[in-house]
Scaffold this motif. Structure first.
Motif, PDB file in Angstrom:
ATOM      1  N   GLU A 166      42.084  44.449  26.287  1.00 41.88           N
ATOM      2  CA  GLU A 166      42.178  43.492  27.390  1.00 41.88           C
ATOM      3  C   GLU A 166      43.513  43.632  28.109  1.00 41.88           C
ATOM      4  N   SER A 169      43.761  46.762  30.225  1.00 46.84           N
ATOM      5  CA  SER A 169      42.996  46.662  31.468  1.00 46.84           C
ATOM      6  C   SER A 169      43.682  45.753  32.482  1.00 46.84           C
ATOM      7  N   SER A 180      37.361  50.297  28.672  1.00 42.04           N
ATOM      8  CA  SER A 180      36.161  49.643  28.134  1.00 42.04           C
ATOM      9  C   SER A 180      36.385  49.371  26.655  1.00 42.04           C
ATOM     10  N   PHE A 235      34.065  46.517  31.350  1.00 39.57           N
ATOM     11  CA  PHE A 235      35.030  46.368  30.258  1.00 39.57           C
ATOM     12  C   PHE A 235      34.337  46.173  28.914  1.00 39.57           C
TER      13      PHE A 235
END
Length: 272
Positions: A166, A169, A180, A235
């Motif tokens: 997370e 990203s 992802s 993601f």
């Protein structure tokens, strides 16, 4: 992002989800470095895939949680195929059971399930920022969104793997670095059955917690889901769609969810 004529590294490629990813990537026209601690296993995977897609893979044995060995994989990819476009941080280990876990067990789980991702990203992301693109695929687990009955080391490190993906990203997603995070539930691999074969009631409960919660998928099905998500640049990859609903229930009333998990664990232990 299309994988055709792109260069990928897949860790944990000696079997399970990893070897299925290698086969799927090669079928789509990618060039792949297959890495695993088990050098014999990745050599066999590479030879099998190359038989159908000549020259599409090379293999390397080694500890993919070690920074120097990750760098060696990158160097191998560049010399064999070109700059790395995709990194599949797929290697993972199951966790020891209960609270009485050694410092060494904790360190090993953190190294393989989390630090391996961090170390790879530290080497690759600066290159991707210069090029303006790159793709990091983290294999976590549904346990990283929910939890894992039986193993604190697995539950904690998989939560951390989701959190790192997370962060990656959020921090670099607007600068061309795509991320992802794969969070499957039951997949037909040796890791799934390890608890059942452990001879420990908590281990049997850990396996049954996964197998009774939803379908057990084959690695090839998971690989298909990963490639579809990459094409869409999504993601969160959830091969088991029920995981999203479980995650929503968890977030909507955390205390109720925790109480429910306690009851679930008790019922599984009673069966074990």
């Amino acid at each position: 992002m299309n994988v055709a004529q792109r260069v990928a590294i897949v860790t944990g490629g000696g079997g399970g989800i990893g070897s299925a990813l290698v086969a799927r990537l090669a079928r789509e026209g990618a060039w792949v470095v297959v890495a695993d601690l088990d050098a014999e296993a990745v050599r066999a995977v590479s030879e099998t895939v190359n038989a159908d897609h000549r020259g599409s893979t090379v293999s390397a044995g080694g500890d993919v949680s070690d920074t120097e060995q990750i760098q060696q994989l990158i160097d191998l990819a560049e010399s064999a195929f070109g700059p790395v476009d995709f990194y599949f941080a797929n290697a993972g280990i199951g966790g020891a059971l209960g609270l009485d876990v050694s410092e060494q067990d904790w360190d090993r789980s953190i190294d393989v399930n989390l630090r391996a991702h961090i170390r790879a990203a530290r080497l690759l992301v600066p290159r991707w920022l210069e090029r303006g693109e790159g793709y990091f695929v983290s294999t976590a687990s549904a346990a990283g969104l929910l939890t894992q009955i039986g193993s604190a080391t697995y539950a904690v490190t998989k939560h951390a793997a989701v959190a790192f993906a997370e962060w990656l990203s959020v921090t670099y997603g607007d600068r061309g670095v795509r991320v992802s995070c794969l969070c499957p539930m039951g997949v037909n691999t040796r890791m799934l059955t390890a608890g059942e074969d452990s001879g420990d009631a908590l281990g049997r409960a850990a396996t049954r917690a996964v197998t009774s919660a939803g379908d057990v998928l084959e690695p090839a099905e998971v690989a298909d889901a990963v490639l579809a998500a990459i094409e869409d640049e999504r993601f969160l990859i959830l091969p088991h769609e029920d995981v999203l609903e479980m995650y929503r229930h968890k977030g909507s009333d955390y205390d109720r969810w925790v109480r429910g998990m306690r009851r679930y664990q008790s019922s599984l232990l009673a069966q074990a």
